[in-house]
Design a protein around this motif. Structure first.
Motif, PDB file in Angstrom:
ATOM      1  N   GLY A 120       0.790  -1.225   0.000  1.00  0.00           N
ATOM      2  CA  GLY A 120       0.000   0.000   0.000  1.00  0.00           C
ATOM      3  C   GLY A 120       0.819   1.270   0.000  1.00  0.00           C
ATOM      4  O   GLY A 120       0.417   2.278  -0.570  1.00  0.00           O
ATOM      5  N   HIS A 121       1.998   1.240   0.631  1.00  0.00           N
ATOM      6  CA  HIS A 121       2.818   2.451   0.702  1.00  0.00           C
ATOM      7  C   HIS A 121       3.711   2.660  -0.523  1.00  0.00           C
ATOM      8  O   HIS A 121       4.431   3.653  -0.589  1.00  0.00           O
ATOM      9  CB  HIS A 121       3.651   2.469   1.994  1.00  0.00           C
ATOM     10  CG  HIS A 121       4.689   1.399   2.076  1.00  0.00           C
ATOM     11  ND1 HIS A 121       5.009   0.795   3.254  1.00  0.00           N
ATOM     12  CD2 HIS A 121       5.481   0.808   1.162  1.00  0.00           C
ATOM     13  CE1 HIS A 121       5.958  -0.099   3.064  1.00  0.00           C
ATOM     14  NE2 HIS A 121       6.256  -0.096   1.797  1.00  0.00           N
ATOM     15  N   ASN A 122       3.645   1.764  -1.494  1.00  0.00           N
ATOM     16  CA  ASN A 122       4.485   1.879  -2.690  1.00  0.00           C
ATOM     17  C   ASN A 122       3.770   2.736  -3.747  1.00  0.00           C
ATOM     18  O   ASN A 122       3.303   2.255  -4.776  1.00  0.00           O
ATOM     19  CB  ASN A 122       4.839   0.498  -3.235  1.00  0.00           C
ATOM     20  CG  ASN A 122       5.939   0.554  -4.273  1.00  0.00           C
ATOM     21  OD1 ASN A 122       6.250   1.603  -4.806  1.00  0.00           O
ATOM     22  ND2 ASN A 122       6.521  -0.600  -4.560  1.00  0.00           N
ATOM     23  N   VAL A 151       1.379  -2.559   7.146  1.00  0.00           N
ATOM     24  CA  VAL A 151       1.338  -2.151   5.738  1.00  0.00           C
ATOM     25  C   VAL A 151       0.285  -2.988   5.024  1.00  0.00           C
ATOM     26  O   VAL A 151       0.240  -4.210   5.180  1.00  0.00           O
ATOM     27  CB  VAL A 151       2.717  -2.342   5.063  1.00  0.00           C
ATOM     28  CG1 VAL A 151       2.669  -1.968   3.599  1.00  0.00           C
ATOM     29  CG2 VAL A 151       3.784  -1.542   5.793  1.00  0.00           C
ATOM     30  N   ASP A 152      -0.557  -2.311   4.250  1.00  0.00           N
ATOM     31  CA  ASP A 152      -1.599  -3.001   3.485  1.00  0.00           C
ATOM     32  C   ASP A 152      -1.006  -3.736   2.285  1.00  0.00           C
ATOM     33  O   ASP A 152      -0.008  -3.305   1.700  1.00  0.00           O
ATOM     34  CB  ASP A 152      -2.630  -2.003   2.958  1.00  0.00           C
ATOM     35  CG  ASP A 152      -3.401  -1.289   4.055  1.00  0.00           C
ATOM     36  OD1 ASP A 152      -3.327  -1.715   5.226  1.00  0.00           O
ATOM     37  OD2 ASP A 152      -4.075  -0.289   3.726  1.00  0.00           O
ATOM     38  N   ASP A 153      -1.657  -4.827   1.906  1.00  0.00           N
ATOM     39  CA  ASP A 153      -1.356  -5.559   0.679  1.00  0.00           C
ATOM     40  C   ASP A 153      -2.488  -5.220  -0.285  1.00  0.00           C
ATOM     41  O   ASP A 153      -3.653  -5.511  -0.014  1.00  0.00           O
ATOM     42  CB  ASP A 153      -1.311  -7.057   0.971  1.00  0.00           C
ATOM     43  CG  ASP A 153      -0.767  -7.883  -0.180  1.00  0.00           C
ATOM     44  OD1 ASP A 153      -0.219  -7.313  -1.142  1.00  0.00           O
ATOM     45  OD2 ASP A 153      -0.888  -9.118  -0.113  1.00  0.00           O
ATOM     46  N   VAL A 154      -2.172  -4.568  -1.386  1.00  0.00           N
ATOM     47  CA  VAL A 154      -3.172  -4.107  -2.337  1.00  0.00           C
ATOM     48  C   VAL A 154      -3.202  -5.054  -3.526  1.00  0.00           C
ATOM     49  O   VAL A 154      -2.167  -5.327  -4.151  1.00  0.00           O
ATOM     50  CB  VAL A 154      -2.861  -2.661  -2.788  1.00  0.00           C
ATOM     51  CG1 VAL A 154      -3.898  -2.178  -3.804  1.00  0.00           C
ATOM     52  CG2 VAL A 154      -2.805  -1.725  -1.587  1.00  0.00           C
ATOM     53  N   LEU A 155      -4.381  -5.556  -3.828  1.00  0.00           N
ATOM     54  CA  LEU A 155      -4.585  -6.466  -4.955  1.00  0.00           C
ATOM     55  C   LEU A 155      -5.081  -5.640  -6.138  1.00  0.00           C
ATOM     56  O   LEU A 155      -6.058  -4.896  -6.015  1.00  0.00           O
ATOM     57  CB  LEU A 155      -5.608  -7.532  -4.588  1.00  0.00           C
ATOM     58  CG  LEU A 155      -5.412  -8.216  -3.229  1.00  0.00           C
ATOM     59  CD1 LEU A 155      -6.537  -9.171  -2.928  1.00  0.00           C
ATOM     60  CD2 LEU A 155      -4.071  -8.910  -3.184  1.00  0.00           C
ATOM     61  N   MET A 156      -4.384  -5.746  -7.252  1.00  0.00           N
ATOM     62  CA  MET A 156      -4.753  -4.995  -8.449  1.00  0.00           C
ATOM     63  C   MET A 156      -4.895  -5.961  -9.620  1.00  0.00           C
ATOM     64  O   MET A 156      -4.279  -7.021  -9.642  1.00  0.00           O
ATOM     65  CB  MET A 156      -3.693  -3.931  -8.777  1.00  0.00           C
ATOM     66  CG  MET A 156      -3.505  -2.904  -7.671  1.00  0.00           C
ATOM     67  SD  MET A 156      -2.293  -1.602  -8.064  1.00  0.00           S
ATOM     68  CE  MET A 156      -3.309  -0.551  -9.134  1.00  0.00           C
TER      69      MET A 156
END
Length: 162
Positions: A120-122, A151-156
């Motif tokens: 998420g922070h990237n 830190v969140d793990d964002v799925l795209m």
């Protein structure tokens, strides 16, 4: 710059590139320490990678494209499970070229969707992915604790048919 399939002889330069770009911005694993493992192994094969090669033959980046699961019902999806651009080559369109090549390769393999995960922070990586048509499809809040911070793990993901 050209994008091509990786070759077994790319192992040493890709391993060096991977170590050079390691950052807490994108890595959930500890900083690599000697002795360094090879870049390619049974789970990370050359044929799963596309590389960006400079005019001088140097490797400027790579993307790893795989099936996310061994399930037949999931064969229409490819997942990016590795992506890097050399620090000195950033801002030159290499990341976008690699992502477009990954989408083209996924289509060639018969996929209709492509997905990835990003911390998420990237912010720079998320912006690049969005520019290339990826959209946030889910968030795993606080999935990782890095340097004492959740830190969140964002799925795209994105469609490959439109």
């Amino acid at each position: 710059m050209t994008v091509r399939g990786a070759r077994p002889s790319d192992d040493v330069p890709l391993a060096a590139l991977d170590r050079a770009v390691w950052s807490p911005l994108h890595a959930v694993t500890p900083r690599p320490e000697p002795p360094y493992p090879p870049f390619f192994d049974a789970a990370h094969r050359p044929e799963d990678h596309l590389v960006a090669e400079g005019a001088d033959g140097s490797l400027l980046g790579y993307v790893r494209l795989v099936c996310p699961t061994p399930l037949a019902c999931n064969r229409h999806v490819r997942q990016i499970q590795g992506f890097a651009v050399a620090a000195g080559a950033r801002g030159q369109g290499i990341g976008g070229a690699l992502l477009r090549a990954a989408c083209a390769e996924a289509r060639r393999q018969g996929a209709t969707r492509i997905t990835l995960r990003v911390l998420g922070h990237n912010t720079p990586a998320r912006a690049l992915y969005e520019k290339e048509g990826f959209r946030v499809e889910g968030v795993l809040p606080g999935e990782f604790v890095l340097d004492g911070r959740a830190v969140d793990d964002v799925l795209m993901g994105r469609s490959l048919t439109a």
